[in-house]
Each structure stands twice: as structure tokens, then as C-alpha cells.
Design a protein around this motif. Structure first.
Motif, mmCIF file in Angstrom:
data_model
loop_
_atom_site.group_PDB
_atom_site.id
_atom_site.type_symbol
_atom_site.label_atom_id
_atom_site.label_comp_id
_atom_site.label_asym_id
_atom_site.label_seq_id
_atom_site.Cartn_x
_atom_site.Cartn_y
_atom_site.Cartn_z
ATOM 1 N N VAL A 34 7.143 -0.310 4.989
ATOM 2 C CA VAL A 34 6.571 -0.650 3.678
ATOM 3 C C VAL A 34 5.269 0.116 3.448
ATOM 4 O O VAL A 34 5.020 0.629 2.337
ATOM 5 C CB VAL A 34 6.332 -2.168 3.575
ATOM 6 C CG1 VAL A 34 5.564 -2.519 2.295
ATOM 7 C CG2 VAL A 34 7.657 -2.916 3.619
ATOM 8 N N TYR A 35 4.444 0.217 4.486
ATOM 9 C CA TYR A 35 3.161 0.929 4.348
ATOM 10 C C TYR A 35 3.376 2.391 3.968
ATOM 11 O O TYR A 35 2.770 2.904 3.011
ATOM 12 C CB TYR A 35 2.378 0.838 5.662
ATOM 13 C CG TYR A 35 1.085 1.639 5.646
ATOM 14 C CD1 TYR A 35 -0.047 1.127 5.042
ATOM 15 C CD2 TYR A 35 1.020 2.897 6.231
ATOM 16 C CE1 TYR A 35 -1.244 1.862 5.015
ATOM 17 C CE2 TYR A 35 -0.153 3.647 6.213
ATOM 18 C CZ TYR A 35 -1.283 3.118 5.604
ATOM 19 O OH TYR A 35 -2.451 3.857 5.568
ATOM 20 N N TRP A 36 4.253 3.078 4.716
ATOM 21 C CA TRP A 36 4.487 4.494 4.418
ATOM 22 C C TRP A 36 5.208 4.670 3.090
ATOM 23 O O TRP A 36 5.027 5.684 2.402
ATOM 24 C CB TRP A 36 5.301 5.144 5.545
ATOM 25 C CG TRP A 36 4.622 5.174 6.877
ATOM 26 C CD1 TRP A 36 5.080 4.646 8.046
ATOM 27 C CD2 TRP A 36 3.348 5.772 7.199
ATOM 28 N NE1 TRP A 36 4.189 4.851 9.071
ATOM 29 C CE2 TRP A 36 3.116 5.541 8.583
ATOM 30 C CE3 TRP A 36 2.377 6.451 6.461
ATOM 31 C CZ2 TRP A 36 1.967 5.980 9.237
ATOM 32 C CZ3 TRP A 36 1.224 6.890 7.108
ATOM 33 C CH2 TRP A 36 1.035 6.655 8.477
ATOM 34 N N LEU A 37 6.007 3.690 2.707
ATOM 35 C CA LEU A 37 6.683 3.749 1.411
ATOM 36 C C LEU A 37 5.658 3.697 0.270
ATOM 37 O O LEU A 37 5.756 4.459 -0.705
ATOM 38 C CB LEU A 37 7.670 2.585 1.282
ATOM 39 C CG LEU A 37 8.445 2.489 -0.043
ATOM 40 C CD1 LEU A 37 9.327 3.715 -0.242
ATOM 41 C CD2 LEU A 37 9.275 1.208 -0.088
ATOM 42 N N ILE A 38 4.690 2.809 0.411
ATOM 43 C CA ILE A 38 3.634 2.711 -0.603
ATOM 44 C C ILE A 38 2.842 4.012 -0.691
ATOM 45 O O ILE A 38 2.462 4.473 -1.779
ATOM 46 C CB ILE A 38 2.704 1.517 -0.288
ATOM 47 C CG1 ILE A 38 3.469 0.194 -0.444
ATOM 48 C CG2 ILE A 38 1.469 1.531 -1.189
ATOM 49 C CD1 ILE A 38 2.709 -1.024 0.030
ATOM 50 N N LYS A 39 2.612 4.611 0.469
ATOM 51 C CA LYS A 39 1.857 5.872 0.525
ATOM 52 C C LYS A 39 2.719 7.084 0.148
ATOM 53 O O LYS A 39 2.191 8.194 0.031
ATOM 54 C CB LYS A 39 1.292 6.080 1.939
ATOM 55 C CG LYS A 39 0.281 5.034 2.376
ATOM 56 C CD LYS A 39 -0.982 5.101 1.541
ATOM 57 C CE LYS A 39 -2.010 4.079 2.027
ATOM 58 N NZ LYS A 39 -3.254 4.127 1.205
ATOM 59 N N LEU A 40 4.047 6.858 0.001
ATOM 60 C CA LEU A 40 4.986 7.951 -0.274
ATOM 61 C C LEU A 40 4.829 9.075 0.750
ATOM 62 O O LEU A 40 4.775 10.262 0.411
ATOM 63 C CB LEU A 40 4.777 8.500 -1.694
ATOM 64 C CG LEU A 40 5.018 7.507 -2.840
ATOM 65 C CD1 LEU A 40 4.677 8.145 -4.175
ATOM 66 C CD2 LEU A 40 6.466 7.023 -2.813
ATOM 67 N N HIS A 41 4.761 8.660 2.025
ATOM 68 C CA HIS A 41 4.515 9.610 3.107
ATOM 69 C C HIS A 41 5.793 9.805 3.927
ATOM 70 O O HIS A 41 6.570 8.869 4.127
ATOM 71 C CB HIS A 41 3.390 9.087 4.004
ATOM 72 C CG HIS A 41 2.756 10.130 4.866
ATOM 73 N ND1 HIS A 41 3.372 10.646 5.974
ATOM 74 C CD2 HIS A 41 1.551 10.762 4.771
ATOM 75 C CE1 HIS A 41 2.583 11.543 6.543
ATOM 76 N NE2 HIS A 41 1.465 11.633 5.827
#
Length: 337
Positions: free
Chosen positions: A58-65
Motif C-alpha cells: 500500500v505504501y509503495w502504491l501510494i508513492k507510485l514507486h
């Protein structure tokens, strides 16, 4: 920007460690604890590893990373290869000819006052009688003077003639045969009862594998106690191997309908579960919903199971997560053949 980059590198390293551990855990059901005992301890933490990897996703999804791919890949592999951590939909069909089977680790009916409420024992009896199961398998049974389970047929097996502690199976239907596997060098055990239901005879195994004695309220995870804890867990897992093999050997000789339920003291990501669940239906997987948490721990742990032969039709499964009279939640399934 530099600090931001360093933070991302640290998070990605932590993410990679948790992803690697989760990936490694997928092999645990295929490795006997006797081979590498310390590795088996990881099976207890698989639900936590899944949750942590989900949070990183979820964290990397929010960051689009692009780092999202690490946890995504590991979680997708787990989705197709392991028991689900969470069920999003459930089946619920109620038929008059269903057999209602409950399993409940009652923690000695609060004999040692683990719960402050002094009426806990009576509340457990009241709960069981109100739910009205056709069969109930009870672990950590205590033969109390106040015992009030209103089912006419029963088989109680204590560790010795003088002990009041053990296992019990109660039934509305006649019990035509009983037995005990008598685990050696253990306070735990497995018993069975053959129950006559109409024209069928159904064998019910009440399983209580070796206890790991984990108590989040008392465990001290300091260095010295952590070593002692790990050693105890290793010994517990090794004992479970012999106990599971004894159950499988005994079960193999029974070719009729059967239910294997109880407290496995291990998760659905363990060698013990895989061995016992092989060629069987897991009632939670068939009809459950949510996390299936059956043990009151700091993260979701499912260690109480209801397994049937593949010919059974499972119509409902329920975890009573609002019943906190013990450190386990009762579970119940409705099924028929």
C-alpha cells in the motif's frame, strides 16, 4: 531530496527482508520440523509477515514507486500456493439434516482464574447449551463439579485416573466406540469417538497437539528469555511431528466418514497442518469469512481447525470472535454427507 532517498532505501531494505522471510515461509509446510527445528518457528509469524508486506504494498502504491513489485510478487505467489489469510466471502446454507460440530479450547473452564470474571465457567456452559451443537470437541477440558453441558452422550479422557484435566467429546447422537492415542511424554493428547448418526457412523477426532506455551501477557522477549522461548518452541514443534504421524497412522485405518478438529497449536502455514489437512476440506476455507482468528494473540492467528473428508458438504463455518471466555475462540461448522 537526499534524506528522502535514504529513507526510501532503508524502507526498501526492510521491505526486502520481510518479503524474503515470507517467501521462505512458503516452503515450511514441506519441511519436517525435525529437519530444521528453528525454521519451523517462522510458521507462527506468517500472518504477521503477510500483513507487513501488505502494508508495504500500500505504501509503495501510494508513492507510485516501482518498489511495489517486491511485496506484490511475494503476495501473489502466496495467494496461489498457501492457505488464505483472509476470506472475503462465505457460504451459508442451513439444512435440517446438517450436523453441527463445534470445537472449543475452554482453558480448563477458567479453573485457574485466567479471567477475572468469576462466572466464566457458567457462561461457557450457557454459551455451549444455547448454541446447541450436535457434537462438541473440547480441549483443555476440566472435570468440574459444576459441569453442565446438556448433551446426553460423552467421552471424557483425562491424563490419569486422578487427573481432572484432558479432552472431551459430547454428542446428541449415540457414541458407539471411543479411544485415546495417548501421546507419550506430553500433557496433550488426541481422542476419538465414533458417533452413530442415522445409518452412518462418523468418527470425530479431537486433536490437541503439543502446546507451545506462548502467552503475550507474560512473555519477556529479552535476550535470555528469547533463547529459552525459541528452544521451547523448537521442542514443541518436534514433538508435534511424532503426534501428527501417530494421528495419521490411526486415521488411515478408518475408511468411513470423519471429522478432525481441535487445537493444532500451529498455523495453516505449518508442516503439521499440511499433513493433517491433506486430502481433506478445511471448513474455514470452504465457508469462512474474515481472518478466521481463533487465538487471542497480538496479530491474527488461526490455530483451531475443522477438517472433514472430501465427501462431506460444508454449509457453514463460524468463528465466535465475540466470545472471550478463553484464550481461544470457539468454532463451529454445519455439514452433511
Amino acid at each position: 531530496m537526499k534524506k528522502y532517498s535514504i529513507l526510501h532505501k532503508i524502507l526498501f531494505f526492510i521491505n526486502s527482508v520481510f518479503a524474503a522471510l515470507l517467501l521462505l515461509s512458503y516452503a515450511l509446510p514441506f519441511i519436517s520440523p525435525k529437519t530444521i527445528p528453528i525454521l519451523s518457528v517462522l510458521s507462527l509469524f506468517v500472518p504477521l509477515l503477510m500483513i507487513v508486506n501488505g502494508c508495504f504494498f500500500v505504501y509503495w502504491l501510494i508513492k507510485l514507486h516501482k518498489n511495489i513489485l517486491v511485496s506484490l510478487l511475494v503476495l501473489v505467489i502466496g495467494w496461489f500456493t498457501t492457505s488464505p489469510l483472509i476470506k472475503f466471502s462465505n457460504k451459508e446454507v442451513i439444512l435440517n439434516n446438517d450436523l453441527k460440530v463445534m470445537s472449543y479450547n475452554v482453558r480448563l473452564f477458567n479453573h485457574y482464574r485466567h479471567e477475572e470474571e468469576i462466572t466464566t465457567e457458567q457462561k461457557i456452559y450457557e454459551f455451549i447449551n444455547n448454541e446447541d451443537p450436535d457434537v462438541i470437541a473440547i480441549q483443555e477440558f476440566y472435570n468440574s463439579e459444576l459441569l453442565d453441558i446438556r448433551l446426553p452422550h460423552k467421552y471424557i479422557k483425562t491424563k490419569s485416573d486422578k487427573d481432572k484435566f484432558g479432552l472431551a467429546i459430547y454428542s446428541k447422537h449415540p457414541i458407539v466406540n471411543t479411544g485415546s492415542l495417548n501421546f507419550e511424554h506430553s500433557a496433550n493428547n488426541t481422542i476419538f469417538a465414533d458417533i452413530a448418526v442415522n445409518t452412518d457412523t462418523i468418527r470425530v477426532y479431537n486433536v490437541h497437539l503439543e502446546s507451545l506455551k506462548i502467552n503475550p501477557k507474560k512473555e519477556n522477549f529479552g535476550e535470555k528469555n528469547s533463547e529459552r522461548l525459541l528452544k521451547r518452541l523448537e521442542n514443541g514443534f518436534v514433538k508435534q511431528v511424532d503426534q501428527v504421524e501417530l494421528i495419521l497412522q490411526h486415521e488411515y485405518a478408518w475408511k468411513n466418514k470423519k471429522i478432525i478438529c481441535g487445537d493444532f497449536n500451529n498455523t495453516a502455514y505449518s508442516w503439521a497442518y499440511k499433513q493433517l489437512a491433506d486430502d481433506k476440506k478445511d471448513a474455514f476455507i470452504e465457508c469462512g469469512i474474515g481472518l478466521g482468528k481463533s487465538f487471542r494473540y497480538i496479530y491474527p492467528v488461526r490455530i483451531d481447525f475443522m477438517l472433514t473428508d472430501t465427501e462431506a458438504t460444508i454449509n457453514q463455518f463460524k468463528t465466535y470472535s465475540d466470545i472471550e471466555f478463553s484464550d481461544h475462540y470457539p468454532i463451529m461448522t454445519r455439514l452433511h454427507w
